[in-house]
Design a protein around this motif. Structure first.
Motif, PDB file in Angstrom:
ATOM      1  N   LYS A   8      -8.589   0.896   9.647  1.00  0.00           N
ATOM      2  CA  LYS A   8      -8.922   1.227   8.254  1.00  0.00           C
ATOM      3  C   LYS A   8      -7.896   0.655   7.287  1.00  0.00           C
ATOM      4  O   LYS A   8      -8.240   0.169   6.216  1.00  0.00           O
ATOM      5  CB  LYS A   8      -8.996   2.743   8.085  1.00  0.00           C
ATOM      6  CG  LYS A   8      -9.298   3.179   6.668  1.00  0.00           C
ATOM      7  CD  LYS A   8      -9.414   4.680   6.576  1.00  0.00           C
ATOM      8  CE  LYS A   8      -9.716   5.091   5.151  1.00  0.00           C
ATOM      9  NZ  LYS A   8      -9.909   6.530   5.043  1.00  0.00           N
ATOM     10  N   TYR A   9      -6.605   0.707   7.655  1.00  0.00           N
ATOM     11  CA  TYR A   9      -5.557   0.230   6.773  1.00  0.00           C
ATOM     12  C   TYR A   9      -5.106  -1.196   7.089  1.00  0.00           C
ATOM     13  O   TYR A   9      -4.145  -1.680   6.505  1.00  0.00           O
ATOM     14  CB  TYR A   9      -4.376   1.201   6.797  1.00  0.00           C
ATOM     15  CG  TYR A   9      -4.749   2.541   6.210  1.00  0.00           C
ATOM     16  CD1 TYR A   9      -5.171   2.633   4.881  1.00  0.00           C
ATOM     17  CD2 TYR A   9      -4.721   3.693   6.966  1.00  0.00           C
ATOM     18  CE1 TYR A   9      -5.543   3.848   4.340  1.00  0.00           C
ATOM     19  CE2 TYR A   9      -5.086   4.917   6.425  1.00  0.00           C
ATOM     20  CZ  TYR A   9      -5.499   4.984   5.104  1.00  0.00           C
ATOM     21  OH  TYR A   9      -5.862   6.191   4.570  1.00  0.00           O
ATOM     22  N   LEU A  40      -0.990   1.369  -0.499  1.00  0.00           N
ATOM     23  CA  LEU A  40      -1.843   2.145   0.388  1.00  0.00           C
ATOM     24  C   LEU A  40      -2.132   3.458  -0.329  1.00  0.00           C
ATOM     25  O   LEU A  40      -1.208   4.225  -0.601  1.00  0.00           O
ATOM     26  CB  LEU A  40      -1.136   2.411   1.723  1.00  0.00           C
ATOM     27  CG  LEU A  40      -1.820   3.331   2.712  1.00  0.00           C
ATOM     28  CD1 LEU A  40      -3.088   2.673   3.253  1.00  0.00           C
ATOM     29  CD2 LEU A  40      -0.878   3.649   3.865  1.00  0.00           C
ATOM     30  N   SER A  92      -3.980   7.208  -0.731  1.00  0.00           N
ATOM     31  CA  SER A  92      -4.503   8.359  -0.008  1.00  0.00           C
ATOM     32  C   SER A  92      -4.766   9.441  -1.046  1.00  0.00           C
ATOM     33  O   SER A  92      -3.841  10.104  -1.504  1.00  0.00           O
ATOM     34  CB  SER A  92      -3.487   8.839   1.036  1.00  0.00           C
ATOM     35  OG  SER A  92      -3.971  10.007   1.660  1.00  0.00           O
TER      36      SER A  92
END
Length: 158
Positions: free
Chosen positions: A63-64, A113, A115
């Motif tokens: 996913k990352y 990134l 979240s």
């Protein structure tokens, strides 16, 4: 005290056994061998964590966009302002490098990134096990305030 960055990192590491891809990292219990380096820049807390990419679950790594490998480690840097329960992400310009004991110096390309509402910076660097790497992270906030983090980590074959 657990921080959102630390919880996110733990969630990434502990999602190895999950059968479905999570929407976001899941907070988890304390990981005994995790080592954070923390500095403050005025009212901003900068926290850096390094971990082997093999600790990431395969779905999370995919996913990352992080390759899981025995010879690769991940650097995660987060900048926060505010109390632990109400922290906000702080944008910055970050330049990171890793140096080995033989004097080889490698830049670490960091990318954002996200979240939820929090944003961190993540990058990877290759290691030749066993290895010791010295990390240097230069942080420049939007207001021009600067700080350099330096720390060393040892990596052993698992």
């Amino acid at each position: 005290m657990r921080t959102p960055l630390f919880s996110m990192l733990l969630g990434l590491g502990l999602l190895t056994a999950c059968s479905a891809e999570p929407a976001a990292p899941v907070p988890a219990a304390t990981l005994a061998d995790s080592q954070d380096t923390v500095v403050t820049i005025g009212d901003v807390t900068a926290r850096a964590t390094v971990m082997p990419t093999t600790m990431l679950g395969s779905l999370v790594a995919e996913k990352y966009g992080i390759r899981r490998a025995d010879d690769q480690v991940m650097l995660l840097v987060g900048l926060r302002r505010g109390e632990a329960s109400a922290e906000i992400s702080v944008p910055a310009r970050i330049v990171a490098t890793a140096s080995d004991l033989r004097g080889g110096r490698r830049p670490i390309e960091l990318r954002e990134l996200s979240s939820g509402e929090l944003m961190d910076y993540v990058g990877t660097v290759q290691v030749s096990l066993p290895d010791t790497l010295k990390f240097e992270i230069e942080i420049t906030l939007e207001d021009g305030a600067r700080k350099t983090m330096q720390f060393t980590r040892d990596f052993q074959p698992q």
